[in-house]
Design an enzyme around this catalytic site. Structure first.
Site, PDB file in Angstrom:
ATOM      1  N   ASP A 140      93.024  38.302  36.225  1.00  0.00           N
ATOM      2  CA  ASP A 140      93.850  39.060  37.154  1.00  0.00           C
ATOM      3  C   ASP A 140      94.948  38.154  37.666  1.00  0.00           C
ATOM      4  O   ASP A 140      94.728  36.948  37.839  1.00  0.00           O
ATOM      5  CB  ASP A 140      93.010  39.579  38.329  1.00  0.00           C
ATOM      6  CG  ASP A 140      92.080  40.717  37.940  1.00  0.00           C
ATOM      7  OD1 ASP A 140      92.406  41.465  36.996  1.00  0.00           O
ATOM      8  OD2 ASP A 140      91.029  40.863  38.591  1.00  0.00           O
ATOM      9  N   ASP A 154      94.409  47.182  34.525  1.00  0.00           N
ATOM     10  CA  ASP A 154      94.037  47.923  35.738  1.00  0.00           C
ATOM     11  C   ASP A 154      95.119  48.937  36.092  1.00  0.00           C
ATOM     12  O   ASP A 154      94.820  50.073  36.467  1.00  0.00           O
ATOM     13  CB  ASP A 154      93.835  46.970  36.917  1.00  0.00           C
ATOM     14  CG  ASP A 154      92.707  45.978  36.693  1.00  0.00           C
ATOM     15  OD1 ASP A 154      91.767  46.296  35.940  1.00  0.00           O
ATOM     16  OD2 ASP A 154      92.775  44.876  37.274  1.00  0.00           O
TER      17      ASP A 154
END
Length: 192
Positions: A140, A154
Site C-alpha cells: 500500500d 483497492d
C-alpha cells in the site's frame, strides 16, 4: 412467399448479438487488464524506489506516498488471518468469471473488469510476496488525511463496488435489462 420471409427479416442477425457479446467481453477484459497492470506497475515502482516506511509528500497535506506492507484488509483489519483474504479473493475472482455468461451491459463490463483486476492485483501480492506463499503482505502506498493507506487495486475494487451499487439502485441487471420497482400496495378509495 413474401409472408414466409417477413418474420425472418424482422429477427436480428446472429452476427449482431455475437459482435455485441465480443464488445462487452473486450471491455471487461480491457478494464481487468488495465486495473491489474496499473496496480502491479505502481507496486513495482514503489518497492524499487522507496524503502518500507518512507513517506514522500506529493500534494501536502492532501496526498503522500507512504510505503507500507499490509497483512490485513482495509484499515488493517484481520492482520492475523491473511490466508482468509487469499481464499476470499480467489473465490471472488472465480465468481466474477462465472457471471460473465450473463453479461449484457457495458457498465457491468466496466464494474466487473475493475473488480476482477483489483482482486487479482491484491491476490498476486498475497500469493507471491513475503512472508510466505498465500500469506503475503499487500503493498500500500497512497495516503490521504484521516484515511487508510491503499493502492490502485483497492481503488479499482471500491470504484467497481460504487458502480455496482449505482447500477443496482437504477435497476439495471447484469444482463442489461431494466428492472422497474413498482408499488405493490393496493390503494383503497374511501370516497364512496
Amino acid at each position: 412467399m413474401t409472408d414466409e420471409l417477413a418474420p425472418d427479416a424482422a429477427q436480428p442477425s446472429p452476427a449482431k448479438p455475437r459482435s455485441r457479446r465480443l464488445l462487452l467481453m473486450s471491455l471487461f477484459a480491457g478494464f481487468a487488464v488495465f486495473a491489474y497492470v496499473f496496480d502491479q506497475l505502481t507496486k513495482l515502482w514503489v518497492t524499487s524506489t522507496m524503502v518500507e516506511g518512507e513517506r514522500i509528500p506529493v500534494l501536502p497535506p492532501l496526498l503522500h506516498w507512504y510505503y507500507i506492507r499490509n497483512s490485513g484488509a482495509a484499515f488493517s483489519i484481520g492482520e492475523n488471518v491473511t490466508w482468509v483474504f487469499t481464499i476470499i479473493m480467489s473465490v471472488v475472482s472465480i465468481a466474477i468469471l462465472f457471471q460473465l455468461r450473463r453479461l449484457g451491459s457495458a457498465w457491468w463490463a466496466l464494474a466487473l473488469g475493475l473488480l476482477l483486476g483489483g482482486a487479482l492485483g491484491n491476490l498476486t501480492d498475497r500469493v507471491f510476496r513475503e512472508p510466505s506463499f498465500a500469506m503475503g503482505h499487500v503493498v500500500d502506498f497512497i495516503q490521504l488525511p484521516n484515511f487508510a493507506i491503499f493502492n490502485i487495486a483497492d481503488s479499482a475494487v471500491v470504484s467497481a463496488v460504487a458502480i455496482i451499487c449505482i447500477l443496482t439502485l437504477k435497476g439495471i441487471g447484469l444482463d442489461g435489462s431494466r428492472h422497474i420497482h413498482t408499488d405493490t400496495r393496493k390503494s383503497t378509495d374511501h370516497s364512496a
